[in-house]
Design an enzyme around this catalytic site. Structure first.
Site, PDB file in Angstrom:
ATOM      1  N   SER A 285       0.861  -1.188   0.000  1.00  0.00           N
ATOM      2  CA  SER A 285       0.000   0.000   0.000  1.00  0.00           C
ATOM      3  C   SER A 285       0.890   1.229   0.000  1.00  0.00           C
ATOM      4  CB  SER A 285      -0.865   0.035   1.254  1.00  0.00           C
ATOM      5  OG  SER A 285      -0.092   0.483   2.369  1.00  0.00           O
ATOM      6  N   ASP A 286       0.354   2.365  -0.375  1.00  0.00           N
ATOM      7  CA  ASP A 286       1.106   3.590  -0.146  1.00  0.00           C
ATOM      8  C   ASP A 286       1.053   3.910   1.357  1.00  0.00           C
ATOM      9  OD1 ASP A 286       2.673   5.815  -0.483  1.00  0.00           O
ATOM     10  OD2 ASP A 286       1.564   6.591  -2.189  1.00  0.00           O
ATOM     11  N   TYR A 287       1.838   4.891   1.738  1.00  0.00           N
ATOM     12  CA  TYR A 287       2.083   5.264   3.140  1.00  0.00           C
ATOM     13  C   TYR A 287       0.776   5.518   3.908  1.00  0.00           C
ATOM     14  CZ  TYR A 287       5.516   7.252   6.477  1.00  0.00           C
ATOM     15  OH  TYR A 287       6.345   7.503   7.530  1.00  0.00           O
ATOM     16  N   ALA A 289      -1.979   4.357   3.577  1.00  0.00           N
ATOM     17  CA  ALA A 289      -3.177   4.410   2.719  1.00  0.00           C
ATOM     18  C   ALA A 289      -4.263   3.463   3.217  1.00  0.00           C
ATOM     19  CB  ALA A 289      -2.813   4.086   1.278  1.00  0.00           C
TER      20      ALA A 289
END
Ligand code: BGC
Length: 740
Positions: A285-287, A289
């Site tokens: 996942s992105d940070y 997210a």
């Protein structure tokens, strides 16, 4: 031998022969699957969830005591930002020597356009229209990264961006899916090589999946609304290209896509990525997210965020910890299945095995001594930066400068700025390593040339107190070069802008210098398309140098003095005014295309509909002509191919590069199609007077569209086929695709 027995023997022999001849996955992958399964069978639920966790290091690249503790318990799958061979080894030793199952940690970092040797920003690299530029930059970046013990980069960023207000346009290859796919492939190849389990190669990560670049209003993290057809035609192709090139990982994005955030989007993460594209790697996942699903209003709490994200297809959670905290409860309550968790763990372990992490978990601590900023890397950074710059205007051959020039005024807040050229995501690049334009020009000229430097003003702010010195410097010099643009912090993540004008009083500075009557050259140092109408109208020469990396000053000097003839082309449309945004070359025609001669059509009352500079545009110190465009056939069968050839001739006085560009238009189809779509390009070097014949193939892949039933097919009918030197300088032919 009894007949039944001999039949049996023949059958066995047949089976043996057949099984050796049949296409099999490589032995290595079979071994990997066996090792993954054997390991998985030994893991507790807690250990499994630990593999799904990625945690951030401290600001300076170190780890925390908590990391050691988790590693010891086998509960830390990955880190980001922890780096340096010693650091990495220290933490890795705890994971490998002290944890029960000895599963190594995967260390990741954002190495986007260089680790210590910083190359031009990705948007600039794409301006080279030469994927070899990106491959070489990524190859060197991988080598430096590998030396620090890191084995994974969160790159390439392959988001298509049609909105220069969005600060992250700087990180990608611009607005076009075909060019973007070529650069995606090149970067994956550069980082990973043909096998990322090799010294100096690292695992790549195509991001941000998907549609992040379509953020409404160009405001970062904002919602996106993209039809499936546009998603497939525009935003997905670079990801598909990265997957086809073997990218090991993908990053799910921050944005909400049509009501389902991309970090919990089953359609994109599972149906498309796994079922359709057969992607075998894992998704991080992105940070935070995953936790942000709550802010999106897509999950009521952390537990639901974990459930929705993991079951949609995110495997590893970056920084937030919902998978770990709520996995056991969700499993107990039947809201997550054992299979869903196991699949995510398997995907991560598979990549760790393929990366060779289990066999070689530790970094060689001696590599760092000689890895960074080697003379070769610096030379490459200089060459690639020059190859990425775009000459936007050059009236009366104002450029190149004559080496015997007696005096030059070097003016502007970006003339001696060593930060901005490194751009956003400069990893461990150091400002002090940067060759600024002022330094580059000093390096270039002989002792006879006097350089009069004056900063003039700051990048932002309204003080003009430095103008007088700048004007004096110009008055005392033969030519004035003004360096204007953006600060490093004005581009990249969370750096959206509502105007594209030069910040502060920089335009006024240019005007003041131009008013001296001295021959004035503007060099842009920036990370997104700017609006520079006044400069385009009034200043004779403009060079787009972008944020060119560690060696940008030398590269700029190479171009300004003609040691390198610029050959870059814009990978993105430059608007006249922010009010035109989104403006991109591959738009639909509408029922009433712009027509200055009539009233009721698609245009602005107060601005031409055309861009300031079109996609694919860029000048050279020489001149080129494209002629003799030919199709190998005017009509082809439904699934046939056609060869397109053209002569590119250097009709000027200097050697130089031209980029031949091939576009098509599907004239009438079951869904409307763009007025132009790039389908081929080739950067060629030509001596004065030399002609080269370029050849492109339009095959079914290139002629296909996502039709009204969302099938990727060639539709019969008429196509325009265009070849030229920008999206607006084209010679057109007609191709007919038959019904069968
Ligand atoms: C960015 C990603 C990046 C990640 C880790 C996020 O904020 O959107 O592109 O890879 O941080 O640094």
């Amino acid at each position: 031998m009894k007949p039944t027995r001999s039949l049996y023997v023949i059958f066995v022999i047949f089976l043996l022969v057949f099984s050796t001849l049949a296409v099999k996955p490589p032995q290595q992958h079979l071994d990997v699957e066996a090792r993954v399964n054997a390991l998985l069978a030994k893991m507790t639920l807690e250990e499994k969830l630990g593999q799904l966790q990625q945690l951030d290091g401290e600001g300076n690249g170190t780890f925390r005591p908590e990391h050691l503790e988790l590693a010891r318990k086998g509960l830390l799958g990955s880190t980001l930002n922890v780096r340096g061979a010693k650091q990495v080894n220290q933490l890795q030793h705890v994971a490998v020597d002290e944890s029960r199952l000895k599963i190594p940690i995967l260390f990741g970092y954002d190495v986007i356009h260089g680790y210590r040797t910083i190359f031009p920003i990705p948007l600039a690299q794409a301006s080279s229209w030469d994927p070899a530029v990106a491959e070489r930059a990524s190859t060197i970046a991988a080598k430096e990264t590998y030396a620090t013990g890191l084995r994974w980069t969160f790159a390439p960023m392959v988001d298509i961006a049609r909105d220069p207000r969005w600060g992250r346009i700087t990180e990608g290859a611009g607005e076009d899916p075909y060019l973007g796919s070529a650069f995606a492939r090149a970067q994956v190849n550069g980082f990973q090589g043909s096998n990322y389990n090799t010294p100096n190669k690292i695992l790549a990560c195509a991001k941000h999946f998907v549609g992040y670049g379509a953020a409404e209003g160009g405001r970062d993290y904002n919602t996106t609304e993209i039809s499936e057809n546009t998603l497939r035609s525009v935003y997905l192709p670079p990801f598909k290209a990265a997957v086809d090139a073997g990218v090991g990982t993908l990053m799910s994005a921050f944005n909400d896509l049509n009501g389902v955030p991309t970090s919990a989007n089953h359609f994109t993460l599972t149906k498309l990525l796994r079922d359709e594209w057969k992607f075998e790697g894992f998704v991080v996942s992105d940070y935070t997210a995953v936790k942000e699903l709550i802010n999106h209003g897509y999950a009521a709490n952390d537990a639901e965020a974990a459930q929705k994200s993991l079951s949609a297809g995110v495997d590893m959670e970056m920084v937030s910890r919902t998978f770990n905290q709520y996995g056991p409860t969700l499993l107990k309550e039947g809201r997550l299945s054992q299979k869903e968790i196991d699949e995510a763990v398997k995907r991560i372990l598979r990549i760790k095995f393929r990366l060779g992490l289990f066999d070689h978990p530790f970094a060689d601590e001696t590599l760092e001594q000689n890895a960074f900023l080697t003379p070769d890397s610096r030379a490459a950074a200089r060459e690639l930066a020059a190859r990425s710059m775009v000459l936007l205007k050059n009236n009366n051959n104002a450029l190149p400068l004559n080496k015997s020039v007696a005096s030059i005024a070097v003016i502007g807040p970006l003339a001696d700025d060593n930060r901005a050229p490194l751009g956003w995501w400069s990893s461990d690049g150091k400002d002090a390593d940067t060759v600024t334009p002022l330094q580059g020009l000093k390096n270039k000229v002989s002792a006879q040339t006097k350089i009069n430097y004056a900063k003039g003003c700051e990048i932002s702010g309204d003080s003009k107190s430095g103008f007088q010195d700048a004007v004096t410097a110009a008055n005392n010099s033969e030519v004035a070069i003004v360096f204007v643009g953006e600060a490093k912090e004005m581009v990249g993540e969370a750096a959206s802008r509502s105007t594209l004008n030069l910040p502060g009083v920089q335009l006024d500075l240019v005007k003041a210098i131009q008013a001296t009557g001295k021959s004035t050259i503007v060099v842009l140092v920036n990370g997104r398309p700017p609006t520079i109408g006044w400069i385009v109208e009034n200043v004779p020469a403009i060079l787009e140098s972008w944020m060119g990396g560690t060696e940008s000053g030398n590269a700029i000097a190479d171009i300004l003095f003609g040691d390198v003839n610029p050959g870059g082309k814009l990978p993105v449309t430059f608007p006249r005014d922010v009010g035109q945004v989104p403006i991109y070359y591959n738009h639909m025609n509408t029922g009433r295309p712009p027509d200055p001669a009539s009233r009721f059509n698609s245009k602005y009352q107060d601005l031409p509909s055309t861009p300031q500079f079109p996609f694919g545009f860029g000048l050279s110190y020489t001149k080129f002509e494209v002629a003799n465009v030919q199709l190998s056939a005017d009509r082809i069968p439904l699934n046939g191919s056609v060869k397109v050839t053209a002569d590119v001739k250097n009709v000027g006085q200097r050697a130089g590069d031209e980029v031949a560009q091939l576009y098509i238009r599907d004239v009438a189809a079951s869904v409307t199609r763009p007025v132009k779509e790039l389908k081929g390009f080739q950067r060629v070097s030509l001596q004065p007077g030399e002609t080269k014949r370029v050849e492109f193939t339009l095959d079914p892949e290139r002629l296909s569209i996502w039709n009204s039933e969302l099938k990727f097919v060639v539709e019969p009918g008429e196509f325009k086929v265009m070849v030229g030197t920008s999206s607006e300088q084209l010679i057109e032919k007609t191709l007919t695709v038959e019904r069968r």
